[in-house]
Design a protein around this motif. Structure first.
Motif, short mmCIF file in Angstrom:
data_model
loop_
_atom_site.label_atom_id
_atom_site.label_comp_id
_atom_site.label_asym_id
_atom_site.label_seq_id
_atom_site.Cartn_x
_atom_site.Cartn_y
_atom_site.Cartn_z
N ARG A 46 0.83 -1.21 0.00
CA ARG A 46 0.00 0.00 0.00
C ARG A 46 0.86 1.26 0.00
O ARG A 46 0.58 2.23 -0.71
N ASP A 50 0.13 2.98 -3.50
CA ASP A 50 -0.84 4.06 -3.35
C ASP A 50 -0.39 5.16 -2.41
O ASP A 50 -1.03 6.21 -2.34
N ASP A 53 -2.14 6.73 3.86
CA ASP A 53 -3.60 6.65 3.93
C ASP A 53 -4.21 8.04 3.89
O ASP A 53 -3.53 9.05 3.66
N TRP A 59 1.46 3.06 6.14
CA TRP A 59 0.84 1.80 6.56
C TRP A 59 1.82 0.93 7.35
O TRP A 59 1.42 0.19 8.23
N PRO A 77 -4.22 -3.66 6.58
CA PRO A 77 -3.94 -3.20 5.21
C PRO A 77 -4.28 -4.22 4.13
O PRO A 77 -4.16 -3.92 2.94
N PRO A 79 -6.24 -6.48 1.43
CA PRO A 79 -7.49 -6.36 0.65
C PRO A 79 -8.48 -7.44 1.06
O PRO A 79 -8.12 -8.48 1.62
N ASP A 102 -7.01 3.03 -2.49
CA ASP A 102 -6.29 1.76 -2.63
C ASP A 102 -6.46 1.18 -4.03
O ASP A 102 -6.49 -0.04 -4.20
N THR A 105 -3.43 -0.98 -5.22
CA THR A 105 -3.36 -2.20 -4.41
C THR A 105 -4.41 -3.21 -4.86
O THR A 105 -4.12 -4.40 -4.99
N ASN A 106 -5.62 -2.73 -5.13
CA ASN A 106 -6.68 -3.62 -5.60
C ASN A 106 -6.37 -4.16 -6.99
O ASN A 106 -6.67 -5.33 -7.30
#
Length: 344
Positions: A46, A50, A53, A59, A77, A79, A102, A105-106
């Protein structure tokens, strides 16, 4: 005399090895129960894909508070798990002003989730091979009109921290796809080594805490235990001497046991060596009778009295420092003393 010191060394090493194994077992149990390795991996991903946060926080753990509280219990963190296989084409990468925090990450998880299995509704991936990571990036780049350069432009427009890393690898590879893929593998492998070092550094604090708890719960006084081993060895030697001397030495053995009948004293000592007796001071001790089932006894009053006795504190400190060396160290010492050889 040499045998007594060998027995002393073996007894101390074996006791420290057993307690160190207990500390390692507790640490591994917590790591598996709380999925710490998986959370470390996805916290790094993450941060790399990305960025921070919504509150601007990294993270990855930035202190002991994050190691003991935020990462294990507060911020997850990872998914959400998806049981469907990776689609033939990855979803289109959204623009910076419309994307979720995110998105990258996704997108990565979408390309690697075929190696996943669920754990509490989250991904359980704790190890991402560099080859799989580079292939996932190449699949994401193939979705963009300009290929790798289109992916880099999109990452730059999104403000992803991954842009700087990939841009450097792309320029070093002289815009060759095969060399770029190999460069991504090498970069990600080095990043995983760095992450492993960071993980090990924080795990040391957890092991230190567990070693302290084990030392205090068992009230293992290393100095007292050494004296017990020597006395135990001396008493066994005296029993052997009495057996060889015959009935004339019975009065000496009777005085040493300080009992009307020394037979129960001899039986109890020979059946319960020092390694077993030293664990009787734990907050909960276990009795293993010759007949019947084992029984557990609450030993709170005696444990607290021993814990608050200053004369035992140097021995507690000795035990605590010994446990910090870890089970592999004491296993190696045990092998060297006993002459055991490792088999490959």
């Amino acid at each position: 005399m040499l045998s007594a010191y060998i027995d002393l060394a073996l007894g101390l090493v074996l006791s420290f090895l057993m307690l160190s194994l207990l500390v390692s077992g507790l640490n591994e149990a917590f790591v598996r129960l709380l999925s710490i390795r998986s959370k470390f991996l996805w916290a790094y991903l993450r941060d790399t894909l990305d960025g921070a946060d919504a509150k601007g926080r990294s993270w990855l753990p930035s202190g002991l508070r994050d190691v003991f509280a935020s990462l294990p219990f507060v911020r997850d963190p990872r998914p959400a798990h998806n049981s469907h296989p990776a689609p033939a084409e990855s979803a289109e990468m959204p623009a910076r002003d419309t994307k979720a925090a995110d998105a990258m990450t996704n997108l990565l998880y979408e390309r690697v989730r075929e190696i996943d299995h669920p754990k509490s509704g989250r991904t359980s991936i704790a190890n991402l091979p560099p080859e799989r990571f580079s292939v996932a990036l190449m699949e994401m780049a193939a979705r963009e009109p300009g290929g790798v350069e289109g992916l880099l432009e999109k990452l730059k427009s999104m403000g992803s921290p991954l842009y700087g890393h990939l841009h450097g690898v792309w320029e070093t590879a002289q815009r060759d796809l095969n060399r770029f893929r190999q460069g991504v593998e090498g970069w990600f492998d080095s990043e995983m080594q760095r992450l492993t070092m960071l993980y090990s550094r924080y795990v040391k604090w957890v092991v230190a805490l567990l070693a302290l708890l084990v030392t205090l719960l068992f009230t293992m006084d290393g100095l007292e235990y050494a004296k017990t081993l020597l006395r135990d060895n001396a008493f066994r030697a005296s029993v052997t001497a009495v057996a060889e001397a015959g009935p004339d030495a019975y009065s000496e053995l009777k005085a040493q046991c300080e009992q009307a009948d020394p037979v129960p004293c001899i039986t109890d000592t020979l059946s319960q060596p020092a390694l077993v007796k030293v664990l009787d001071h734990a907050i909960v001790n276990v009795t293993l009778p010759a007949d019947g089932d084992p029984s557990f006894h609450w030993n709170g009053a005696s444990w607290w009295d021993r814990l608050t006795t200053p004369s035992h504190w140097p021995g507690f400190l000795m035990t605590y420092v010994a446990l910090l060396f870890g089970a592999p160290f004491w296993w190696d010492v045990f092998r060297r003393i006993t002459g055991m050889r490792s088999r490959r």
